[in-house]
Enzyme design. Sequence first.
Site, PDB file in Angstrom:
ATOM      1  N   ASN A  15       0.837  -1.217   0.000  1.00 26.24           N
ATOM      2  CA  ASN A  15       0.000   0.000   0.000  1.00 26.24           C
ATOM      3  C   ASN A  15       0.865   1.258   0.000  1.00 26.24           C
ATOM      4  OD1 ASN A  15      -3.062  -0.501   0.146  1.00 26.24           O
ATOM      5  ND2 ASN A  15      -2.233  -2.057   1.532  1.00 26.24           N
ATOM      6  N   MET A  93       0.667  -2.810  12.314  1.00 19.69           N
ATOM      7  CA  MET A  93       0.042  -3.888  13.077  1.00 19.69           C
ATOM      8  C   MET A  93      -0.086  -3.598  14.569  1.00 19.69           C
ATOM      9  SD  MET A  93      -0.752  -5.760  10.645  1.00 19.69           S
ATOM     10  CE  MET A  93      -1.335  -7.265  11.409  1.00 19.69           C
ATOM     11  N   HIS A 112      -8.217  -1.565   5.726  1.00 19.05           N
ATOM     12  CA  HIS A 112      -8.490  -2.871   6.335  1.00 19.05           C
ATOM     13  C   HIS A 112      -9.069  -3.813   5.272  1.00 19.05           C
ATOM     14  CE1 HIS A 112      -9.353  -5.702   9.532  1.00 19.05           C
ATOM     15  NE2 HIS A 112     -10.509  -5.921   8.938  1.00 19.05           N
TER      16      HIS A 112
HETATM   17  C1  GRF Z   1      -3.227  -5.039   3.902  1.00 22.27           C
HETATM   18  O1  GRF Z   1      -4.030  -6.151   3.582  1.00 22.27           O
HETATM   19  C2  GRF Z   1      -3.986  -4.060   4.762  1.00 22.27           C
HETATM   20  O2  GRF Z   1      -5.339  -4.000   4.461  1.00 22.27           O
HETATM   21  C3  GRF Z   1      -3.803  -4.640   6.144  1.00 22.27           C
HETATM   22  O3  GRF Z   1      -2.478  -5.115   6.156  1.00 22.27           O
HETATM   23  C4  GRF Z   1      -2.081  -5.433   4.817  1.00 22.27           C
HETATM   24  C5  GRF Z   1      -0.852  -4.636   4.533  1.00 22.27           C
HETATM   25  O4  GRF Z   1      -0.297  -4.924   3.286  1.00 22.27           O
HETATM   26  N1  GRF Z   1      -4.072  -3.645   7.155  1.00 22.27           N
HETATM   27  P1  GRF Z   1       0.921  -4.068   2.732  1.00 22.27           P
HETATM   28  O5  GRF Z   1       1.980  -4.069   3.844  1.00 22.27           O
HETATM   29  O6  GRF Z   1       0.435  -2.686   2.422  1.00 22.27           O
HETATM   30  O7  GRF Z   1       1.399  -4.800   1.517  1.00 22.27           O
END
Ligand code: GRF
Length: 198
Positions: A15, A93, A112
């Site tokens: 992301n 997290m 999420h």
């Molecule tokens: C994603 O699925 C987000 O929705 C969740 O944790 C994951 C993170 O993925 N909160 P990334 O680290 O952005 O690849």
Amino acid sequence: MKLRLGVLVSGRGSNLQAIMDASAAGALDAEVEVVVSDKPDAPALRRIDEADPKIPGVVIERNAYPTAEAFDDAIADVLEKHGVELVVLAGFMRILGSGFVRRFQGRIVNIHPSLLPSFPGLHAQKQALLHGVKVSGCTVHLVDETLDGGSILAQAAVPVLPDDTEESLSERILKEEHALLVGVIRGIGAVKETGGPR
Ligand code: GRF
């Protein structure tokens, strides 16, 4: 004026990558001012160096602080030092406490991987499969003191297919996450530019 972002990560960073890519391509009028990771080995940190080595990546580990509040304050101090206007939790997290939320009231968003309020917390995609839902998706919401419980800003739905595994569903949702998160940040930037709805 570009919207000044602080992105909090713990892991893979796809992301974060979507945000940096959109910003570099001129598709997002926002700039990542700082990335904070609570994990020194998060792959997300390596992505910054490849995308733009000028973006600082700061590691703030929970075990370096005596209390959760001191940890939260350390993160908030870094974000403020970099003039961050919007805090983006992108795979971060940890749960931030009320002191942090107050300092950035209404200016923290989280992505999420479920259609909240269904399946908050960990392993949202697995929860969706276990419940046998036929549609899942992702949500961008404002962060308050509750776990994945703040006001919903945007959602995208994806089908859950009969032969889906946690991996295949997660992958389908993740594609939507990237577009949704970038879209919400773009929208918040536009509201800032115009001074909000009239
Ligand atoms: C994603 O699925 C987000 O929705 C969740 O944790 C994951 C993170 O993925 N909160 P990334 O680290 O952005 O690849």
